[in-house]
Design an enzyme around this catalytic site. Structure first.
Site, PDB file in Angstrom:
ATOM      1  N   GLU A 159     -18.807 -22.656 144.624  1.00 27.58           N
ATOM      2  CA  GLU A 159     -17.714 -22.703 145.585  1.00 27.58           C
ATOM      3  C   GLU A 159     -16.352 -22.714 144.899  1.00 27.58           C
ATOM      4  OE1 GLU A 159     -21.474 -24.539 146.998  1.00 27.58           O
ATOM      5  OE2 GLU A 159     -20.145 -24.955 145.321  1.00 27.58           O
TER       6      GLU A 159
ATOM      7  N   ASP B  76     -17.962 -17.161 133.897  1.00 24.27           N
ATOM      8  CA  ASP B  76     -18.112 -17.080 135.349  1.00 24.27           C
ATOM      9  C   ASP B  76     -16.839 -16.617 136.047  1.00 24.27           C
ATOM     10  OD1 ASP B  76     -20.412 -18.403 134.554  1.00 24.27           O
ATOM     11  OD2 ASP B  76     -20.400 -19.797 136.230  1.00 24.27           O
TER      12      ASP B  76
ATOM     13  N   ASP C 117     -20.784 -15.060 143.261  1.00 19.02           N
ATOM     14  CA  ASP C 117     -19.593 -15.769 143.745  1.00 19.02           C
ATOM     15  C   ASP C 117     -18.410 -14.813 143.827  1.00 19.02           C
ATOM     16  OD1 ASP C 117     -21.209 -18.040 143.574  1.00 19.02           O
ATOM     17  OD2 ASP C 117     -20.523 -18.493 141.545  1.00 19.02           O
TER      18      ASP C 117
ATOM     19  N   ALA D  14     -21.520 -13.338 139.278  1.00 19.97           N
ATOM     20  CA  ALA D  14     -21.263 -12.114 140.038  1.00 19.97           C
ATOM     21  C   ALA D  14     -21.391 -12.336 141.537  1.00 19.97           C
ATOM     22  CB  ALA D  14     -22.215 -11.003 139.584  1.00 19.97           C
TER      23      ALA D  14
ATOM     24  N   ASN E 158     -15.779 -21.363 142.033  1.00 24.01           N
ATOM     25  CA  ASN E 158     -15.615 -19.996 141.534  1.00 24.01           C
ATOM     26  C   ASN E 158     -14.993 -19.099 142.604  1.00 24.01           C
ATOM     27  OD1 ASN E 158     -16.771 -20.610 139.056  1.00 24.01           O
ATOM     28  ND2 ASN E 158     -18.755 -19.692 139.524  1.00 24.01           N
TER      29      ASN E 158
END
Length: 363
Positions: A49, A320, A284, A282, A51
């Site tokens: 979340e 990320d 997210d 990916a 991210n």
């Protein structure tokens, strides 16, 4: 009393998207190999979340992250790092009795047998989130409230919180729910499958991978998934390298939605060809791209293409999170005809390319 007080007015909308969930400090390996063999790790942050919130803020939206961290140095690092992306972290709560969660992972793809993740999140501050201790006014202050199935797996209190937030009530923002099935977080038979299906059916906009739907629910194929999750006005079925299929019967809150309240429209959008550096984050990023385009009221095809582009930005870096493509750059790519979109290939550094130097190659 759990949940927002009866009769409480929803705060005036000052935020585009509010994201609720656990963020953790992640330790990334300095070299490939087993966790037992990696000599050192670099520090980053991870959390589905947060991210999404960071990607949306970096793309120019007003995003907030609501969570709970320990009153420790790792909690300081998380809040400061997430805020550095432009995310509003003012509603994050500090827990003096529970630690901030951390985890270590290997450099290999999450989908391979050699991938290892060591979580140290049991009893974390985030696992203590409940209907009694979250700031409802802030959660309901956005146009969209973004949640994921990861939070539901953290504790019974967290599950109760998600049930509260997905309950139908007047003035509820559009609820976006990413199924994010993580089997290792759940304990106790098939409880995860039924819980995730329940929460998905209570949301307005749902993201689910075709592979995770098969793993969690034993359902194969986008049409079968839609039959099992008929309530959301928008269902996004991610199909990996095959692209994504969207079932849409209403497209709020974008002002340019053409079929809000009308008959269901099914749209399939092929994925991009991407030179992958690391396959983490990916999903997210895809959600962030889709939500960004939803806030702008773009057509369904363009929403999915923006999702693919945001995912490509993350797939071509080691971590990320990364800087997304500039909006005008992304809009130009989204506007390509189907043939040009199908031959587009993106590799490391593509988000920094301008129109003159952008590399479009045939796979």
């Amino acid at each position: 009393m759990s949940g927002p007080a009866a009769g409480t007015a929803v705060a005036a909308t000052t935020t585009d998207v509010v994201c609720l969930g656990e963020s953790m400090v992640t330790f990334l390996p300095s070299q490939p190999g087993r966790l037992a063999d990696v000599p050192s790790f670099g520090r980053g942050i991870g959390g589905a979340e947060s991210n999404v919130a960071c990607a949306l803020a970096a793309a120019g939206h007003r995003a907030a992250w609501v969570g709970r961290v320990g009153a420790d140095g790792f909690g300081d690092h998380l809040v400061e790092t997430i805020a550095s992306y432009g995310v509003d972290t003012s509603a994050v709560r500090r827990d003096p009795f529970r630690p901030t969660g951390i985890y270590f992972r290997t450099a290999t793809d999450r989908g391979t047998d050699t991938h290892e993740v060591a979580y140290y999140r049991a009893g974390s501050a985030a696992s203590a989130m409940s209907p009694a201790n979250v700031p409802y006014e802030e959660l309901f202050a956005g146009r969209i409230l973004h949640l994921s199935g990861i939070t539901a797996a953290l504790s019974g209190d967290c599950l109760a919180l998600l049930r509260e937030l997905t309950a139908a009530r007047p003035g509820r923002p559009l609820v976006s729910f990413d199924v994010n099935h993580r089997p290792h977080l759940w304990r106790g038979g098939d409880a995860d499958a039924s819980v995730l299906l329940e929460l998905a059916r209570r949301a307005d906009l749902v993201f689910v991978g075709e592979d995770e739907a098969e793993e969690a629910w034993g359902i194969v194929g986008a049409e079968a998934i839609r039959a099992a999750v008929p309530e959301p006005s928008v269902l996004v079925v991610k199909r990996g390298s095959a692209g994504a299929t969207v079932f849409a019967s209403g497209l709020r809150p974008g002002p340019r939605s053409s079929n809000a309240g009308g008959a269901e429209v099914v749209t399939h959008v092929p994925a991009l060809h991407v030179d992958v550096v690391a396959a983490v984050g990916a999903g997210d990023a895809f959600a962030a791209g889709f939500l960004s385009a939803t806030l702008r009221g773009l057509p369904v095809r363009d929403r999915v293409r923006h999702g693919h582009l945001m995912a490509a930005a993350v797939l071509t870096v080691p971590g990320d999170l990364t800087e997304p493509p500039a909006r005008d750059h992304a809009d130009r790519l989204v506007a390509l005809d189907d043939d040009a979109w199908g031959t587009l290939r993106l590799g490391p550094g593509w988000t920094a390319a301008d129109r003159a130097s952008e590399e479009v190659r045939t796979p």
